[in-house]
Structure formats: C-alpha cells, structure tokens
Enzyme design. Structure first.
Site, PDB file in Angstrom:
ATOM      1  N   THR A  43       0.815  -1.210   0.000  1.00  0.00           N
ATOM      2  CA  THR A  43       0.000   0.000   0.000  1.00  0.00           C
ATOM      3  C   THR A  43       0.855   1.268   0.000  1.00  0.00           C
ATOM      4  OG1 THR A  43      -0.176   0.447   2.380  1.00  0.00           O
ATOM      5  CG2 THR A  43      -1.600  -1.289   1.473  1.00  0.00           C
ATOM      6  N   ARG A  49       4.432   5.840  -6.520  1.00  0.00           N
ATOM      7  CA  ARG A  49       5.692   5.620  -5.800  1.00  0.00           C
ATOM      8  C   ARG A  49       6.004   4.140  -5.623  1.00  0.00           C
ATOM      9  NH1 ARG A  49       5.993   8.607  -0.366  1.00  0.00           N
ATOM     10  NH2 ARG A  49       8.177   7.987  -0.639  1.00  0.00           N
ATOM     11  N   ASP A  62      -4.951   5.210   2.687  1.00  0.00           N
ATOM     12  CA  ASP A  62      -4.653   6.397   3.477  1.00  0.00           C
ATOM     13  C   ASP A  62      -5.041   6.097   4.928  1.00  0.00           C
ATOM     14  OD1 ASP A  62      -4.374   8.832   4.700  1.00  0.00           O
ATOM     15  OD2 ASP A  62      -5.629   9.950   3.291  1.00  0.00           O
ATOM     16  N   ASN A  89       3.283  -1.498   8.782  1.00  0.00           N
ATOM     17  CA  ASN A  89       4.591  -0.836   8.738  1.00  0.00           C
ATOM     18  C   ASN A  89       4.516   0.668   8.519  1.00  0.00           C
ATOM     19  OD1 ASN A  89       7.623  -0.582   7.970  1.00  0.00           O
ATOM     20  ND2 ASN A  89       6.528   0.095   6.128  1.00  0.00           N
ATOM     21  N   TYR A 154       4.947  10.637  18.686  1.00  0.00           N
ATOM     22  CA  TYR A 154       5.421   9.425  18.008  1.00  0.00           C
ATOM     23  C   TYR A 154       5.774   8.349  19.031  1.00  0.00           C
ATOM     24  CZ  TYR A 154       8.442   6.480  15.073  1.00  0.00           C
ATOM     25  OH  TYR A 154       9.025   5.428  14.403  1.00  0.00           O
ATOM     26  N   LYS A 158       3.781   4.782  19.387  1.00  0.00           N
ATOM     27  CA  LYS A 158       4.468   3.500  19.218  1.00  0.00           C
ATOM     28  C   LYS A 158       4.350   2.647  20.476  1.00  0.00           C
ATOM     29  CE  LYS A 158       6.116   3.701  14.984  1.00  0.00           C
ATOM     30  NZ  LYS A 158       5.681   2.719  13.956  1.00  0.00           N
ATOM     31  N   THR A 189      16.961   5.291   6.791  1.00  0.00           N
ATOM     32  CA  THR A 189      15.906   5.449   5.790  1.00  0.00           C
ATOM     33  C   THR A 189      15.717   6.938   5.517  1.00  0.00           C
ATOM     34  OG1 THR A 189      14.071   5.671   7.358  1.00  0.00           O
ATOM     35  CG2 THR A 189      14.749   3.430   6.778  1.00  0.00           C
TER      36      THR A 189
END
Length: 534
Positions: A43, A49, A62, A89, A154, A158, A189
C-alpha cells in the site's frame, strides 16, 4: 533449473498485506519478499511511488481515513482470496517540543500509528481466525521503550501500538494466529525527510532542538540499511512459531545517543574558598593591577573571590560560562558555599543573557567537592555537564565531550598530552584500559592521562557519592572517591580531548601560566588572520 526456481518449489508462497510499501523499511520488505517468491499487496497513498515488479500488487491506502482502510483491505482480500501475513509498517513522525504540540497533531499521529493499524489488525484477525492461521507483524519502534526527545506523540503512539500488540498476544493464547511486535532501532531510511517540524518554536528550546536534530541525522546516516529489517521479516514469515517481540538495529540505540547530545544543563562547583590561590596573594592586593571594574567584582571588603580573579582582565569564571553557553548549555546550577551571598551577587552581574541560573547552597563547603556535588542532587536531570569554576578550557573540548559521551556512564574529558601539563605532580591522574577508566588519583604511579575536571554525568553518580560518604568516618567524600567506585563497576568512560587546550587554576603560578598560554594562542590567531588578509 535455476536455484531460485528450485527454492520456490520447496517454499510455501505466502500472501502478504504490507502497508507503507513505497519507501524505507516497507520498500525493502516488499522487494525481498517478492524476490523470495511471495505475493505482496503493498500500500501507499500514492501508487506512482510503488515499484512495478512481478508479485507486487499496488493498493491505495490512506491511514488517516477509516473508509480508505476498510476499502483497501477488502479490495486486496477479494483479489488475493486470503492473507497469510499482515505487516503494519506505514508511519509518520512529528518533531517538536511536547509542550507546544497541538492536539490535532497528536490525534493525527495516533490515527496513523495506532488507530489505523488497530483497524487493520481487527480486519485481518477476523479473517485469519476463521482460517485458524495467520501472522501479524506490527512494526513499532524501540522509541516505545526509549523515547526520542521532541517526538513525544510518536513515542507515545508507538508505545500504545506495542501495548495493544502484547494485549492481543495474551488474548490469542494457543491460537494458530500469531502476532509479533517488531521494534526497529537505528535504521537508515528517508524517514527523517518526512518528519514534520514547526517553522518556529519558543526560543528556550532552540539550542536543544538543534543539537538533538543534528545527532538524529548523524545517527541515522550511520545506521544499518532497511534491508536488515527486511531479512528479519523474512525469517518471521517463514518461522513457526515466531517470537512475540524482536528488536532490530545497532547496539547503540538512537534515543540514548540523542539524550547524550542533548545535554543542556550544567553543575558548576564554586563552594570552596580557593585557599591555595589565596595563599599566593596578600589580602587587599588584587592580581594584575587596576583592571577596569575590578573593585566592583572584588567586593567592598577588598577580599577576592577565586572565581572573580582576573585572567587577562576578565573574571576567571566568565571564560567557563562563555564556553558552556556557546556549546548549548542553557541552565547552570551554581553550588556556592564560602561567602555565598556575595558570590551570588557578583555572579548575577556576569551571567550571560539567555542562561537560566539556579544557586544551591552547600553549608558544608569546608568538606570535599563530593559534598558540593551532592547538594545539587535534587536540582539536576540526566545527563548533566559537571565542572569547576577554576578550570579554563576550549569550546572544542566541551563540544568533543558532549558529542562522544555515553549517557549511561560517567564520562570524563582526559588529556593524554602529558608533556603539556604544567604541574604534573599536582594533577589528577587516571589509569585507563582502552577507553575505560580503571583508576584515579593524584598519587598514581602508573597512569595514562590527566583528568581535566570536565564531565558528563548520569544521575547515578549521586548514589556512588552517598556510598563514598557513608564509608568515610567524617561523613565526607570527594568526587574522585565516587569515580573510583563507579570505575569498579565499569561505569567510567574516558573521552580524549585531542589537541584541545585547558588549564586548572589553583595557584598563582598556574594562573600566570594560563595567561601566558592564552596570550600566545591569541597572538597565533592574530598572526594567521594577518596572513590570510594579505
């Protein structure tokens, strides 16, 4: 028959629903799984992309839209027929002080990182429970256990995902549907490029934000590639049964490194009388003549305070304060004792603007410096920078210490340039084993470097100081006593200052040597400027 084809004959092909497949960890997972023969429904919000490759089926999703989540999973399920694996992910981050985060931002982070992923888990669980088999891999983060500064939403999201995952693990019991919490640590990344930062925050956070972001970028650039995570995911997909939680990444974790580089408060010990320097001067005599402002700094009774002895026309302590503030220290805790009220009055006149100052009284100032540091125990966080008011040092020395410190141990800036030490006999010597300090003392016969009196310390040092004090019949202890105890538990690390300059000022001779050294260094700098301007 090719090796790959032969491998696929003996391997069960899995059907995988993977979110966030267009970049970073998700892209690495998608590429490896399809290369191994698995079918992946990947997805992205933008299908352009996603790579066009066999066995990778593009799905628009989304996570901020509940209807999009439902439609994406159901359409992919209709196409695939069933899913063996769900990999949650996809993610996003926001970098700002927690105090200033709008509730809308926090809600957005939780929708993407928690609520959207829970919705997908519920959809997958119903489907997998009906088949009595399946695997869900939730990619949370080590930040769920070791929070990253300025990423509170964040971190919390998590942590919530990790807790929800553990709850489902307990509820599933002996079910053949398994769920795994995969916690990446430092992985290189493009995640940082997508992290949202406010254009402007309150100025009191600026220095710490800049330092933290700098170390974040440095750490991420030097971290393992996302292929490492992808290889672990492949093992999980093929493993039976998989472990409930795994951590992937280097042993030096990102949150700890950022805490290390986000030191923004210091303890400055100035409680002593400065008796050794005082013995070198007659009362009512100031060092260096009638420099401007000296009478005001000395005080009305004409007795000098050691931190305000002039060095090239400036108070000794002013150099220390400048070095600390130029390297990002925003809060300084002054531990005072001898002539405490007068000391505080004079300090207030020279504290740089923008520095938050607190004054801590040590009534037992006649005791050793460990007692002075103990007085600050309830005032500081962790880690903190520690030094004394009678040490001069380069900005580069402070920066080197901050950039290389480990917040879990006591870090001491040490000088290996033994030939450059002015009074080697009087210096505090350290014995080292690689980068660990194993011995400290002025009387060491075998030593490798000199303790410069500049430290980055964890709060744990206060426990060791209490131990050292309790072992002393006079209820006294020195900082060196605590260092010895910590070294015995392998908790003291040496940071080599390299070519950086420093000088302890304990005697008139040391003071004179410091001025001569500083004059020579300034002359060389002027000479270089002159050559470059010709």
């Amino acid at each position: 028959m090719r090796r790959r084809d032969a491998k696929q004959i003996f391997q069960i092909v899995k059907r995988v629903f993977l979110t966030g497949a267009s970049s970073g960890i998700g892209l690495a997972i998608a590429k490896l799984l399809v290369a191994e023969g698995h079918e992946v429904w990947g997805t992205s919000r933008n299908l352009e992309r996603l790579p066009k490759t066999p066995r990778l089926h593009p799905i628009r999703l989304d996570l901020t839209d509940r209807d999009s989540i439902q439609e994406a999973f159901n359409s992919a399920l209709a196409e695939a027929g069933y899913f063996d694996v769900l990999i949650n992910n996809a993610g996003a981050g926001h970098f700002d002080p927690a105090e200033l985060l709008p509730m809308e931002t926090i809600a957005s982070q939780f929708q993407i990182l928690v609520f959207g992923q829970i919705q997908l888990m519920q959809l997958a669980l119903r489907h997998m429970q009906a088949r009595d088999k399946g695997l869900i891999i939730n990619v949370s983060s080590l930040a769920s256990r070791l929070p990253v500064p300025f990423m509170a939403a964040y971190n919390a999201a998590k942590a919530a995902l990790a807790a929800f995952t553990m709850s489902i693990q307990l509820e599933l019991g002996d079910s053949r549907v398994r769920i795994v919490d995969l916690q990446p640590a430092n992985i290189c990344t493009e995640f940082n490029q997508g992290v949202i930062q406010s254009a402007k925050t309150e100025s009191r956070y600026d220095a710490k934000i800049a330092k933290t972001w700098k170390i974040v970028e440095h750490t991420m650039k030097n971290a393992p590639s996302p292929d490492l995570v992808a290889r672990h995911v492949l093992k999980l997909v093929n493993a039976m049964p998989p472990p409930p939680r795994i951590t992937v990444g280097g042993s030096c974790q990102l949150p700890l490194q950022m805490l290390m580089s986000a030191v923004c408060e210091a303890v400055l010990l100035i409680a002593g009388e400065g008796s050794r320097l005082r013995q070198g001067f007659r009362l009512r005599r100031s060092y260096g003549g009638q420099a401007s402002g000296q009478a005001n700094l000395r005080g009305l009774d004409e007795t000098f305070l050691k931190p305000f002895v002039l060095v090239l026309g400036r108070p000794l302590i002013s150099y220390t304060l400048d070095a600390l503030t130029r390297t990002g220290i925003k809060t300084v805790h002054f531990v005072v004792g001898y002539e405490g009220e007068r000391m505080i009055e004079q300090l207030r006149q020279i504290i740089p603007s923008g520095v938050n100052a607190s004054f801590i009284e040590n009534r037992d100032w006649r005791k050793q410096n460990g007692i002075s540091l103990l007085a600050a125990a309830s005032h500081v966080g962790a880690p903190f920078l520690l030094t004394m008011s009678d040490h001069l040092f380069d900005d580069s020395m402070v920066g080197r210490l901050l950039d290389n410190s480990d917040p879990a141990v006591l870090n001491i800036a040490v000088d290996r340039k033994l030939d450059s030490i002015f009074d080697l006999h009087d210096a505090m010597k350290v014995q080292m084993r690689e980068n660990r300090i194993v011995g400290i003392g002025k009387d060491l016969r075998e030593f490798d470097a000199i303790d410069t009196g500049l430290f980055v310390s964890p709060r744990e040092i206060f426990d060791y100081l209490e131990r050292a004090r309790s072992d002393n019949s006079e209820n006294d202890c020195s900082l060196a006593d605590a260092v010895r105890l910590m070294a015995g538990n392998d908790k003291v690390r040496a940071i080599d200052i390299g070519a950086s300059w420093w000088q302890d000022v304990d005697t008139p001779e040391m003071l004179q040597h410091a001025e001569e050294d500083m004059t020579r260094r300034m002359s060389r700098s002027v000479s270089k400027i002159g050559r470059y301007s010709c």
